[in-house]
Design an enzyme around this catalytic site. Structure first.
Site, PDB file in Angstrom:
ATOM      1  N   ASP A 142       3.583  72.990  11.659  1.00 22.34           N
ATOM      2  CA  ASP A 142       4.460  73.615  12.932  1.00 22.34           C
ATOM      3  C   ASP A 142       5.021  74.793  12.749  1.00 22.34           C
ATOM      4  O   ASP A 142       5.224  75.127  11.861  1.00 22.34           O
ATOM      5  CB  ASP A 142       5.750  72.501  13.293  1.00 22.34           C
ATOM      6  CG  ASP A 142       6.081  72.588  14.643  1.00 22.34           C
ATOM      7  OD1 ASP A 142       5.225  73.126  15.524  1.00 22.34           O
ATOM      8  OD2 ASP A 142       7.277  71.871  15.144  1.00 22.34           O
TER       9      ASP A 142
ATOM     10  N   HIS B 129      13.125  69.512  12.403  1.00 22.74           N
ATOM     11  CA  HIS B 129      12.785  68.092  12.481  1.00 22.74           C
ATOM     12  C   HIS B 129      13.212  66.795  11.697  1.00 22.74           C
ATOM     13  O   HIS B 129      14.082  67.258  10.928  1.00 22.74           O
ATOM     14  CB  HIS B 129      11.230  67.903  11.837  1.00 22.74           C
ATOM     15  CG  HIS B 129      10.174  69.059  12.304  1.00 22.74           C
ATOM     16  ND1 HIS B 129       9.156  69.542  11.450  1.00 22.74           N
ATOM     17  CD2 HIS B 129      10.178  69.472  13.635  1.00 22.74           C
ATOM     18  CE1 HIS B 129       8.531  70.173  12.393  1.00 22.74           C
ATOM     19  NE2 HIS B 129       9.092  70.370  13.589  1.00 22.74           N
TER      20      HIS B 129
ATOM     21  N   SER C 271      11.944  72.034   8.560  1.00 23.14           N
ATOM     22  CA  SER C 271      11.437  70.788   8.521  1.00 23.14           C
ATOM     23  C   SER C 271      12.133  70.145   7.344  1.00 23.14           C
ATOM     24  O   SER C 271      13.437  70.399   6.972  1.00 23.14           O
ATOM     25  CB  SER C 271       9.969  70.647   8.733  1.00 23.14           C
ATOM     26  OG  SER C 271       9.516  69.384   9.043  1.00 23.14           O
TER      27      SER C 271
END
Ligand SMILES: C[S@@+](CC[C@H](N)C(=O)[O-])C[C@H]1O[C@@H](n2cnc3c(N)ncnc32)[C@H](O)[C@@H]1O
Lengths: 197, 271
Positions: free
Chosen positions: A135, A42, A15
């Site tokens: 996540d 992401h 991310s």
């Protein structure tokens, strides 16, 4: 290909801070790398293919945005398109979905890890890199449950430690620096080559 | 949660048998996740138990349909798609005395209002008929009402502008507490009705068919079947618009379509 190869696929989640981490992992991998790599990074929905272009400039392996129902092939790094979950099907094809966000994200690392774990089982390697959310934390649990190998980037080194830390809190096999992860991925290639000789 | 493959298959087969909804050709990984989610949410213990419940309880089945049919949508989702419709398709549509449009898998209707707004800005709405269909009845009901959360309007306004919108977006709706109600005028020529792409036939001939982010849920076999259905439902030189990640790659009919805007997956039937 040796049928009893220890690993068949690598899944990576990144991310915030991911671009640097991903490119340092991939830079050294040879074009004929023996495993497919699937990546969740992401990113904003309107980024289109910027990430793919930047990474391709630095890597020898083929980098491509994952397509609907495409057959997963070794030597290719597949990146989830912005705005879509990336899933692995039993017949080792990729599929995309625009289902609800999971862990506030789409694509979500959990979705890739959980579906890939069901397909590759103990032959899957899951890697969690830098990120400012959690996540992937339940994704590593799924990989471990299926007997696969899980690695988290050392939070001390990660630009954003929260995501690897969340994975570590759920239990991973190795906590490694980027250099160590890179060494491990490279050695899989060397091993593979030697086995072939 | 991991399911036994044959148990899962059995569940889908029995749903098809009992209710006529055929999920057997849906992409399995995401279907399984949605079924697992449903099972967890209701504290059901196994696929078998779910099967038994669905067998006797139609209300639960309705809820099951709600949950397994993904309703995620947006107004002017992928603004560049709508921009391309403006630039490449609208002018040709304008040559027809009556413009018939089919929006398949319209979910809660945000896409329908987007298309209606676009047509309206070219003074074409009056002579258009938009057929908007879905398998999810509850979604169709929401589409009919045209009432959406006010919290979404910021994104939708940005999308509208990026899509080449010509007016101020707020002209199209009225705020009501925490919701907005879209102008009835936009709905004047919209027909909302249930239609199941896996089972139902073609029901008209259209100049434009839009089916976005539905095919990704189908396996190649079903995708091919549905593309055939669209082919049969298009007039010669009619347009087909798919989702950003969908294509005619696996369709046996692909040779009968020309790419109009490749990146936006806008195609034209050639013969
Ligand atoms: C992700 S939504 C896409 C909504 C909208 N087209 C968009 O792109 O924003 C998918 C829709 O397909 C519908 N759908 C799924 N299976 C279908 C079928 N067999 N026939 C018709 N619609 C279906 C679902 O009910 C849902 O509303």
């Amino acid at each position: 290909m040796a049928v009893d190869e220890k690993y068949q696929a690598i899944a990576i989640g990144a991310s915030a801070g991911g671009l640097y981490a991903l490119s340092s992992l991939f830079e050294q991998l040879p074009a004929e790398y023996p495993l497919p790599v699937m990546v969740i990074q992401h990113r904003a929905k309107d980024q289109k293919e910027l990430l793919e272009e930047v990474l391709q400039n630095k890597c020898k392996m083929i980098i491509k945005q994952a397509d609907e129902k495409e057959k997963i092939k070794r030597g290719i790094i597949y990146i989830a398109p912005p705005g879509y979950h990336l899933l692995v099907e039993q017949d080792q094809t990729l599929s995309l979905s625009s289902d609800e966000l999971e862990s506030f994200s789409r694509p979500s690392i959990n979705v890739l890890f959980e579906t890939a774990a069901e397909v590759y089982r103990e032959k899957l390697i899951g890697v969690i890199l830098t990120g400012a959310n959690s996540d992937g934390a339940s994704g590593v649990v799924a990989i471990r449950k299926n007997g696969g190998l899980t690695i988290a980037q050392d939070p001390q080194e990660a630009q954003y430690p929260q995501m690897p830390q969340a994975a570590i809190d759920n239990g991973v096999d190795h906590i490694w620096t980027l250099k160590e992860i890179q060494g491990f991925l490279n050695q899989l290639f060397v091993q593979h080559r030697n086995e072939k000789d | 949660m991991s399911f036994d493959a044959s148990e899962f298959r059995k569940l889908l087969e029995s749903i098809r048998f009992l209710y006529g909804y055929d999920f057997t050709d849906y992409s399995e990984a995401s279907m399984k996740r949605r079924v697992a989610h449903f099972i967890r949410g209701r504290k059901i213990n196994s696929l078998e138990e779910l099967g038994r419940i669905l067998l006797r309880d139609e209300d639960t089945f309705e809820e099951f349909i709600q949950e397994v049919s993904v309703t995620v949508t947006e107004m002017f989702r992928d603004p560049s798609f709508y921009k391309s419709l403006r630039d490449k398709v609208i002018k040709r549509l304008a040559t027809y005395p009556t413009i018939k449009i089919w929006i398949a898998g319209c979910a809660t209707g945000e896409e329908v209002y987007s298309i209606a707004i676009l047509l309206n800005e070219y003074d074409l709405l009056e002579r258009s008929i938009i057929y908007a269909t879905d398998i999810n009845q509850k979604s169709l009901q929401i589409a009919k009402e045209g009432l959406y959360p006010i919290a979404n309007m910021k994104t939708y306004t940005e999308n509208y502008i990026k899509a080449g919108g010509k007016k101020s977006f707020s002209e199209y709706y009225k705020a009501k507490y925490d919701s907005v109600l879209f102008n009835k005028m936009l709905r004047q020529n919209v027909v909302l009705s249930p239609h199941n792409l896996t089972a139902d036939k073609s029901f008209n001939e259209f100049q434009l068919i839009i089916c976005r982010n539905v095919l990704i849920y189908f396996n190649q076999n079903l995708q091919d079947k549905v593309i055939n259905l669209f082919y049969e439902s298009l007039c010669p030189l009619g347009f087909l618009g798919l989702g950003g990640k969908e294509s005619l790659l696996f369709a046996s009919r692909r040779k009968y379509f020309e790419e109009i805007v490749k990146k936006e997956r806008i195609y034209m039937k050639t013969e």
